[in-house]
Design an enzyme around this catalytic site. Structure first.
Site, PDB file in Angstrom:
ATOM      1  CG  ASP A  70      -1.905   1.248   1.203  1.00  0.00           C
ATOM      2  OD1 ASP A  70      -2.668   1.605   0.006  1.00  0.00           O
ATOM      3  OD2 ASP A  70      -2.281   1.779   2.517  1.00  0.00           O
ATOM      4  CG  ASP A 130      -2.047   8.105   0.753  1.00  0.00           C
ATOM      5  OD1 ASP A 130      -1.207   8.512   0.957  1.00  0.00           O
ATOM      6  OD2 ASP A 130      -2.775   7.295   0.090  1.00  0.00           O
TER       7      ASP A 130
END
Length: 259
Positions: A13, A15
């Site tokens: 991922d 953020d």
């Protein structure tokens, strides 16, 4: 517990893992550098459908993270891939930004509000009541309802913003039709990403900061999972879920030596 095979491919991922509130997480640059030096296949994933991979490449580059455009996988790209497989050359009424509309155009979709095959809801900072009304009427007239991701809120310096999931709930309330969500935790996004890498779930790992999206998606795709504690989920939150990550680490810096 069955011993897992060595990790050959990495999905992470963005953020909360590589960056946090617009600042690189310490160790993120070393992790990306190690991936590139070793030639390990990898993808940086995001449920955010606002930006194109080129936009995100430029954004990450300004922060000192050298992620190639082809190594960025967004929910908008996964949505376009899904539609191209399910209904090639179709038509859609899309609510969203350049990340979504560019992906749809690249999949040879025609964007129209005249009897489209699909209504596609993505993220935008300027949701229009007029556009939502149009979407509701088109769905009532038979258009199929797709949403890029189920995230209910997104971050901003001022606080939470309504995101695709919460706006989709408004449309569902008005139409009685639930959307098909493409992004995490739907393992479809992970599997299409693995396919793009030519990778197998048994030898791939997912790194994320959220139990309810990243870790769940990795788990359901059959991957080894790493929860980092630099984003949404804290140590005390893990016990609230009926599933567990394979590993819990403080940050991405702890994974550099595993690449």
């Amino acid at each position: 517990m069955t011993e897992r095979k060595p990790i050959e491919s990495w999905l992470t991922d963005m953020d909360g893992v590589l960056i946090h509130e617009g600042v690189p997480v310490p160790g993120a640059d070393a992790f990306i550098k190690r991936l590139r030096e070793t030639g390990r296949p990898f993808l940086v994933l995001t449920n955010n459908s606002i930006y194109t991979p080129r936009d995100l490449h430029a954004r990450l580059s300004r922060m000192g993270l050298d992620v190639p455009v082809e190594s960025i996988w967004t929910s908008a790209l996964a949505t376009a891939k899904f539609l191209d497989n399910q209904h090639p050359g179709g038509t859609a009424y899309a609510i969203g930004e350049a990340g979504l509309t560019t992906a749809l155009h690249d999949a040879d979709y025609v964007l129209t509000d005249a009897d489209p095959d699909f209504v596609i809801l993505g993220e935008t900072r300027t949701y229009s009541f007029e556009a939502l009304t149009k979407a509701i009427r088109l769905i009532n007239d038979g258009a199929r309802f797709i949403a890029t991701n189920p995230d209910n809120t997104g971050p901003s310096p001022e606080g939470a913003l309504p995101a695709t999931g919460s706006v989709a709930a408004l449309i569902t309330k008005a139409t009685g039709k639930d959307p098909y969500f493409i992004g995490k935790p739907n393992p479809l996004m992970m599997r299409t990403g693995l396919n793009a890498l030519g990778a197998h779930s048994e030898t791939s790992a997912m790194i994320g900061d959220r139990m309810d999206t990243d870790i769940l998606a990795g788990l359901e795709a059959g991957m080894e999972t790493f929860l980092v504690l630099t984003g949404v989920t804290g140590t005390a939150d893990i016990s609230q879920y009926p599933f567990r990550p394979t590993n819990v680490v403080d940050s991405i810096a702890d994974l550099v030596d595993l690449v």
